[in-house]
Scaffold this motif. Structure first.
Motif, short mmCIF file in Angstrom:
data_model
loop_
_atom_site.label_atom_id
_atom_site.label_comp_id
_atom_site.label_asym_id
_atom_site.label_seq_id
_atom_site.Cartn_x
_atom_site.Cartn_y
_atom_site.Cartn_z
N THR A 60 0.79 -1.23 0.00
CA THR A 60 0.00 0.00 0.00
C THR A 60 0.83 1.29 0.00
O THR A 60 0.28 2.37 0.24
CB THR A 60 -0.97 0.01 1.21
OG1 THR A 60 -0.24 -0.23 2.41
CG2 THR A 60 -2.05 -1.04 1.05
N HIS A 227 -4.71 9.58 -0.71
CA HIS A 227 -3.48 9.06 -0.10
C HIS A 227 -2.46 10.19 0.00
O HIS A 227 -2.39 11.04 -0.89
CB HIS A 227 -2.94 7.94 -0.99
CG HIS A 227 -1.71 7.26 -0.47
ND1 HIS A 227 -1.60 6.78 0.82
CD2 HIS A 227 -0.51 6.98 -1.06
CE1 HIS A 227 -0.40 6.23 0.98
NE2 HIS A 227 0.28 6.34 -0.14
N TRP A 263 -6.07 7.06 3.18
CA TRP A 263 -5.04 6.25 3.86
C TRP A 263 -3.71 6.97 3.77
O TRP A 263 -3.43 7.65 2.79
CB TRP A 263 -5.03 4.81 3.36
CG TRP A 263 -4.03 4.40 2.32
CD1 TRP A 263 -2.84 3.79 2.53
CD2 TRP A 263 -4.18 4.51 0.89
NE1 TRP A 263 -2.22 3.53 1.32
CE2 TRP A 263 -3.01 3.96 0.31
CE3 TRP A 263 -5.16 5.04 0.04
CZ2 TRP A 263 -2.81 3.91 -1.08
CZ3 TRP A 263 -4.96 5.00 -1.34
CH2 TRP A 263 -3.80 4.44 -1.87
N GLY A 284 -6.94 4.74 7.21
CA GLY A 284 -5.95 3.67 7.27
C GLY A 284 -4.54 4.22 7.27
O GLY A 284 -4.31 5.36 6.82
N VAL A 285 -3.61 3.43 7.77
CA VAL A 285 -2.20 3.84 7.81
C VAL A 285 -1.33 2.72 7.25
O VAL A 285 -1.49 1.55 7.60
CB VAL A 285 -1.75 4.15 9.26
CG1 VAL A 285 -0.24 4.37 9.33
CG2 VAL A 285 -2.48 5.39 9.79
N THR A 286 -0.43 3.10 6.36
CA THR A 286 0.55 2.14 5.83
C THR A 286 1.83 2.22 6.64
O THR A 286 2.46 3.28 6.73
CB THR A 286 0.89 2.47 4.37
OG1 THR A 286 -0.28 2.33 3.58
CG2 THR A 286 1.97 1.53 3.85
N GLY A 313 -1.90 -1.29 7.21
CA GLY A 313 -1.36 -2.11 6.12
C GLY A 313 0.15 -1.97 6.05
O GLY A 313 0.75 -1.24 6.85
N SER A 360 -3.89 -4.31 4.74
CA SER A 360 -3.69 -3.52 3.52
C SER A 360 -4.99 -3.41 2.73
O SER A 360 -5.30 -2.36 2.17
CB SER A 360 -2.59 -4.16 2.65
OG SER A 360 -1.30 -3.90 3.16
N ARG A 362 -7.97 -3.41 3.90
CA ARG A 362 -8.84 -2.41 4.57
C ARG A 362 -8.40 -1.00 4.21
O ARG A 362 -9.24 -0.11 4.02
CB ARG A 362 -8.79 -2.61 6.09
CG ARG A 362 -9.69 -3.72 6.60
CD ARG A 362 -9.61 -3.81 8.13
NE ARG A 362 -10.20 -2.65 8.80
CZ ARG A 362 -9.93 -2.28 10.05
NH1 ARG A 362 -9.06 -2.98 10.77
NH2 ARG A 362 -10.51 -1.22 10.58
N CYS A 363 -7.10 -0.76 4.16
CA CYS A 363 -6.63 0.58 3.76
C CYS A 363 -7.18 0.96 2.39
O CYS A 363 -7.51 2.12 2.15
CB CYS A 363 -5.10 0.62 3.71
SG CYS A 363 -4.30 0.59 5.33
#
Ligand SMILES: [Zn+2]
Length: 453
Positions: A60, A227, A263, A284-286, A313, A360, A362-363
């Motif tokens: 991601t 993003h 994300w 979300g966070v990578t 992710g 990932s 979910r992100c």
């Protein structure tokens, strides 16, 4: 290819409750089989008895073009801001041919490491590279990998108080119009899509507030993901405090970005209250464990985020700050980093595998990816434990993480074999490496002066 369903039978181990394997039809998993069960009706068979089967890994965060500037002497041993300042002038010379080679190398590395879906964050558009996203889309199609390509952007240069030089930024109208064009041309909103487009202004220190807000509005109109890099370094936090008088997350909120479908890459420097706000907003966070360690940016509070309900992710990040694109390697790096930071009981190898798969997915808001379940995409990574590094291993799934698996034996995307016997069908790796190395040499100045060999 036969239209009959494929029974991937009797895996050595599988990350699902399916000891008898899975039945695949039309690019989708249609049945999980128990021990001794077999499918009814005509079907083909793949014997997986020497394979550990995982859901295909999902990357991601990446910058494919950075494979051209791996281990560049001018950028070694620097933290994020001076690292970027050393690289921007080189990246400004990126050409279509170089990007094609770079994207192909990055996605080939990813596939061979068991990755079946990747994102890319491409934000460098010098003159002549207007079709950069189309080049990446074509490379992804050729290789057979699922992709979420982001139209990245920078419009805040040194002249206006930003970090990048004038030569690598574009104006806001150009960026927004091009984003609209790319969405119309490439974005497939359907579940199981092979190609989607998301929008990705680069960072608080390279993008104007106006572009952040307009991009959020554009994403909302088209139902696109957003993003960006956020909370990566203390330098970035200091920049936000001095320019906007607030934290990076407060700034993001002021730009209308705190909403589901956003994300963030890195997400290191958040306090407990901010983590709660991320969770409440559905962000979300990578986690980019290798990159964060290489640039000494800090350690992402992954466990606190997951406890709060934030989707986490994994991403390999650009290949100038990792400097590889091996997502299975990233699973091990994230496992070790987070176990070291949080303790034995808090992080297992299964947690790290979950970040790279379900987390990932979910992100990217793609529930059909990242798990082995009925109705999920037939995106699978199969590892054979026949290398020296696995000799004598007990738990086959733990072995992938603890012994440091590097290369998948087989990879399937949407029911189609893309990697067979550790090789990508139809790809001449030697020719690709020659083309890529030539492009890298030209990009970094055409001479050995900027290199150490
Ligand atoms: Zn990045």
């Amino acid at each position: 290819m036969s239209g009959e369903p494929l029974w991937m039978r009797d895996p050595l181990a599988i990350l699902a409750d399916a000891p008898g394997g899975v039945l695949i039809e039309g690019g989708v998993i249609v049945r999980l089989l128990g021990p001794g069960e077999r499918p009814h009706g005509p079907h083909r068979v793949f014997d997986a008895s020497r394979h550990v089967v995982l859901p295909g890994l999902i990357n991601t965060h990446h910058h494919f073009y950075q494979t051209l500037t791996r281990a560049l002497p001018a950028a070694l041993d620097k933290t994020l801001f001076p690292w970027l300042e050393a690289l921007y002038p080189i990246w400004a010379r990126l050409t279509p041919e170089a990007l094609d080679a770079a994207a192909t190398v990055a996605m080939a590395e990813l596939l061979l490491s068991g990755c079946t879906t990747t994102t890319d964050h491409h934000y460098v558009f010098p003159g002549g590279l207007e079709d950069g996203i189309a080049i990446e889309a074509e490379a992804a199609r050729r290789l057979g990998i699922r992709a979420v390509l982001t139209r990245g952007s920078m419009d805040l240069s040194q002249r206006d108080g930003g970090l990048p030089p004038d030569s690598v930024v574009q104006d806001r109208d150009t960026i927004l119009a091009d984003s609209e064009r790319l969405v119309a041309q490439f974005h497939d909103p359907a579940p199981h899509a092979m190609l989607q487009i998301a929008l990705a202004p680069c960072s608080p220190f390279s993008v104007t507030t106006g572009l952040m807000r307009d991009t959020a509005a554009l994403a909302a109109r088209h139902g696109l993901l957003l993003h960006t890099h956020l909370a990566e370094t203390t330098d970035e936090a200091a920049f936000c405090r001095s320019r906007f008088g607030c934290s990076p997350l407060d700034y993001l909120e002021s730009c209308d970005w705190l909403r589901p479908g956003t994300w963030l890459a890195h997400g290191i420097h958040f306090d407990a209250g901010e983590i709660g706000r991320l969770a409440a907003a559905g962000i979300g966070v990578t986690h980019c464990a290798c990159s964060n360690q290489l640039l000494a940016s800090g350690t992402c509070p992954v466990c606190a985020m997951e406890s709060a309900g934030v989707a986490v992710g994994l991403g390999v990040d650009g290949s100038a700050s990792n400097d590889g694109s091996n997502l299975m390697g990233e699973v091990r790096a994230a496992f070790l980093l987070q176990r070291g930071a949080n303790g034995i009981a808090a992080v297992s190898h299964l947690d790290a595998l979950r970040w790279a798969t379900e987390g990932s997915a979910r992100c990217l808001r793609r529930p059909e990816l990242g798990r082995i379940a009925v109705g999920a995409a037939a995106d699978l990574a199969l590892f054979a434990l026949d290398e020296l590094r696995f000799s004598g291993a007990g738990d086959p799934i733990a072995a992938l993480v603890l012994c440091g698996a590097q290369r998948a034996d087989r990879v399937m995307v949407a029911g189609r074999w893309v990697v067979v016997n550790g090789a990508i069908a139809g790809l001449d790796i030697s020719a690709l490496m020659q083309r890529h190395a030539d492009a890298a040499r030209r990009l970094s100045g055409g001479s050995d002066a900027t290199r150490r060999w």
